[in-house]
Design a protein around this motif. Structure first.
Motif, PDB file in Angstrom:
ATOM      1  N   ILE A   1       0.748   0.526  -9.492  1.00 54.99           N
ATOM      2  CA  ILE A   1      -0.259  -0.238 -10.295  1.00 54.99           C
ATOM      3  C   ILE A   1      -1.745   0.221  -9.776  1.00 54.99           C
ATOM      4  CG2 ILE A   1      -1.014  -2.540 -10.365  1.00 54.99           C
ATOM      5  CD1 ILE A   1       1.938  -2.127 -11.135  1.00 54.99           C
ATOM      6  N   ILE A   2      -2.059   0.567  -8.700  1.00 53.53           N
ATOM      7  CA  ILE A   2      -3.415   1.300  -8.532  1.00 53.53           C
ATOM      8  C   ILE A   2      -3.215   2.397  -7.668  1.00 53.53           C
ATOM      9  CG2 ILE A   2      -5.526   0.773  -7.232  1.00 53.53           C
ATOM     10  CD1 ILE A   2      -4.982  -2.172  -7.384  1.00 53.53           C
ATOM     11  N   PRO A   3      -3.526   3.710  -8.417  1.00 58.50           N
ATOM     12  CA  PRO A   3      -3.214   4.968  -7.961  1.00 58.50           C
ATOM     13  C   PRO A   3      -3.877   5.162  -6.535  1.00 58.50           C
ATOM     14  CG  PRO A   3      -3.511   5.060 -10.280  1.00 58.50           C
ATOM     15  CD  PRO A   3      -4.039   3.712  -9.871  1.00 58.50           C
ATOM     16  N   PRO A   4      -3.572   5.987  -5.725  1.00 54.88           N
ATOM     17  CA  PRO A   4      -4.469   6.057  -4.410  1.00 54.88           C
ATOM     18  C   PRO A   4      -5.753   6.761  -4.706  1.00 54.88           C
ATOM     19  CG  PRO A   4      -2.180   7.059  -3.919  1.00 54.88           C
ATOM     20  CD  PRO A   4      -2.214   6.539  -5.754  1.00 54.88           C
ATOM     21  N   SER A   5      -6.759   6.161  -4.517  1.00 55.88           N
ATOM     22  CA  SER A   5      -8.166   6.551  -4.391  1.00 55.88           C
ATOM     23  C   SER A   5      -9.262   5.949  -3.365  1.00 55.88           C
ATOM     24  CB  SER A   5      -8.671   6.025  -5.702  1.00 55.88           C
ATOM     25  OG  SER A   5      -8.699   4.600  -5.900  1.00 55.88           O
ATOM     26  N   TYR A   6      -8.555   5.208  -2.626  1.00 54.80           N
ATOM     27  CA  TYR A   6      -9.210   4.836  -1.580  1.00 54.80           C
ATOM     28  C   TYR A   6      -9.082   5.220   0.064  1.00 54.80           C
ATOM     29  CZ  TYR A   6      -9.907   1.073  -4.873  1.00 54.80           C
ATOM     30  OH  TYR A   6      -9.717   0.502  -6.402  1.00 54.80           O
ATOM     31  N   LYS A   7     -10.379   5.512   0.742  1.00 53.62           N
ATOM     32  CA  LYS A   7     -10.049   5.937   2.084  1.00 53.62           C
ATOM     33  C   LYS A   7      -9.209   4.824   2.990  1.00 53.62           C
ATOM     34  CE  LYS A   7     -11.508   8.497   5.693  1.00 53.62           C
ATOM     35  NZ  LYS A   7     -11.035   9.902   5.777  1.00 53.62           N
TER      36      LYS A   7
ATOM     37  N   THR B   1      -5.032   9.098   1.002  1.00 49.51           N
ATOM     38  CA  THR B   1      -5.808   8.146   0.037  1.00 49.51           C
ATOM     39  C   THR B   1      -4.970   7.049  -0.243  1.00 49.51           C
ATOM     40  OG1 THR B   1      -7.016  10.141  -0.656  1.00 49.51           O
ATOM     41  CG2 THR B   1      -7.214   7.981  -1.839  1.00 49.51           C
ATOM     42  N   ILE B   2      -5.384   5.806  -0.081  1.00 50.05           N
ATOM     43  CA  ILE B   2      -4.547   4.654  -0.440  1.00 50.05           C
ATOM     44  C   ILE B   2      -4.620   4.173  -1.794  1.00 50.05           C
ATOM     45  CG2 ILE B   2      -4.005   2.274   0.595  1.00 50.05           C
ATOM     46  CD1 ILE B   2      -5.235   3.263   3.412  1.00 50.05           C
ATOM     47  N   GLY B   3      -3.525   3.623  -2.178  1.00 44.84           N
ATOM     48  CA  GLY B   3      -3.427   2.792  -3.385  1.00 44.84           C
ATOM     49  C   GLY B   3      -2.295   1.854  -3.323  1.00 44.84           C
ATOM     50  N   PHE B   4      -1.948   1.236  -4.400  1.00 44.39           N
ATOM     51  CA  PHE B   4      -0.909   0.071  -4.532  1.00 44.39           C
ATOM     52  C   PHE B   4       0.202   0.237  -5.447  1.00 44.39           C
ATOM     53  CE2 PHE B   4      -4.928  -1.446  -2.733  1.00 44.39           C
ATOM     54  CZ  PHE B   4      -4.599  -2.444  -1.717  1.00 44.39           C
ATOM     55  N   ALA B   5       1.273  -0.134  -5.076  1.00 43.09           N
ATOM     56  CA  ALA B   5       2.518  -0.219  -5.923  1.00 43.09           C
ATOM     57  C   ALA B   5       3.108  -1.607  -5.831  1.00 43.09           C
ATOM     58  CB  ALA B   5       3.668   0.793  -5.497  1.00 43.09           C
TER      59      ALA B   5
ATOM     60  N   ARG C   1       0.780  -1.178   0.002  1.00 44.30           N
ATOM     61  CA  ARG C   1      -0.062   0.011  -0.055  1.00 44.30           C
ATOM     62  C   ARG C   1       0.829   1.065   0.060  1.00 44.30           C
ATOM     63  NH1 ARG C   1      -3.572  -1.823   4.915  1.00 44.30           N
ATOM     64  NH2 ARG C   1      -1.448  -2.634   5.393  1.00 44.30           N
ATOM     65  N   ILE C   2       0.183   2.111  -0.863  1.00 46.54           N
ATOM     66  CA  ILE C   2       0.992   3.584  -0.743  1.00 46.54           C
ATOM     67  C   ILE C   2      -0.070   4.658  -0.401  1.00 46.54           C
ATOM     68  CG2 ILE C   2       2.670   2.837  -2.595  1.00 46.54           C
ATOM     69  CD1 ILE C   2       1.024   4.549  -4.788  1.00 46.54           C
ATOM     70  N   ILE C   3       0.532   5.785   0.059  1.00 43.22           N
ATOM     71  CA  ILE C   3      -0.671   6.744   0.389  1.00 43.22           C
ATOM     72  C   ILE C   3      -0.139   8.432   0.077  1.00 43.22           C
ATOM     73  CG2 ILE C   3       0.680   7.098   2.727  1.00 43.22           C
ATOM     74  CD1 ILE C   3      -1.958   7.200   3.958  1.00 43.22           C
TER      75      ILE C   3
END
Length: 169
Positions: A119-125, A108-112, A101-103
């Motif tokens: 890989i998944i830009p931060p967009s989740y609470k 906002t949280i995403g994934f690298a 997880r990245i922030i």
């Protein structure tokens, strides 16, 4: 004349190879006056000592360091900041199924991936790590203190697929 040019070309090529770092060269952590940085295998300073803590002792592709503000950042082998890393267990988030997880600056949280690619830009609470090809995520909610720990509460949890894994039909 051709022999002289060929010889000169060979000397220049060998000289450059000796004086430049190879892309697969590792970097090693070092400390100076309580701050951490990284040196190449040949001992050249690549990332100056400017971080209060280094989570990665050897950088093969990416490394994790703490900034003075307590944030954990991911660095490439040139010292460029790639993104902030989600804190977990007093350190950087653990990779699960090839992703961590990245922030962003807004929390906002995403994934690298482990190569440093978002890989998944931060967009989740809130977002849990991937497990069995899925991650539990939400766009809204609140963090509620539960004594020593905090608990994420949301009425709209959903699951996302790990984009690194093959899709089942």
């Amino acid at each position: 004349m051709n022999r002289i040019l060929l010889y000169f070309s060979f000397i220049c090529t060998v000289g450059l190879a000796c004086c430049t770092r190879t892309p697969d060269e590792k970097l090693f952590v070092f400390e100076d006056n309580g701050l951490f940085g990284y040196v190449s295998e040949s001992g050249d300073t690549v990332i100056p000592c400017m971080y209060p803590f280094a989570y990665t002792d050897t950088i093969k592709r990416i490394g994790f360091v703490a900034e003075g503000n307590g944030k954990i950042v991911c660095l490439d082998k040139k010292g460029n900041k790639l993104f902030n890393v989600f804190k977990y267990d007093n350190g950087p988030d653990y990779p699960q199924e090839g992703l961590f997880r990245i922030i962003d600056e807004d929390g906002t949280i995403g994934f690298a991936d482990t190569l440093g690619t978002v890989i998944i830009p931060p967009s989740y609470k809130f977002a849990f790590p991937f497990k069995d090809g899925k991650a539990k995520v939400t766009y809204e909610g609140q963090s509620v203190s539960n004594g020593e720990y905090a608990v994420w509460e949301s009425s709209s949890w959903t699951f996302i697929d790990n984009p690194l894994l093959p899709k089942e039909n």
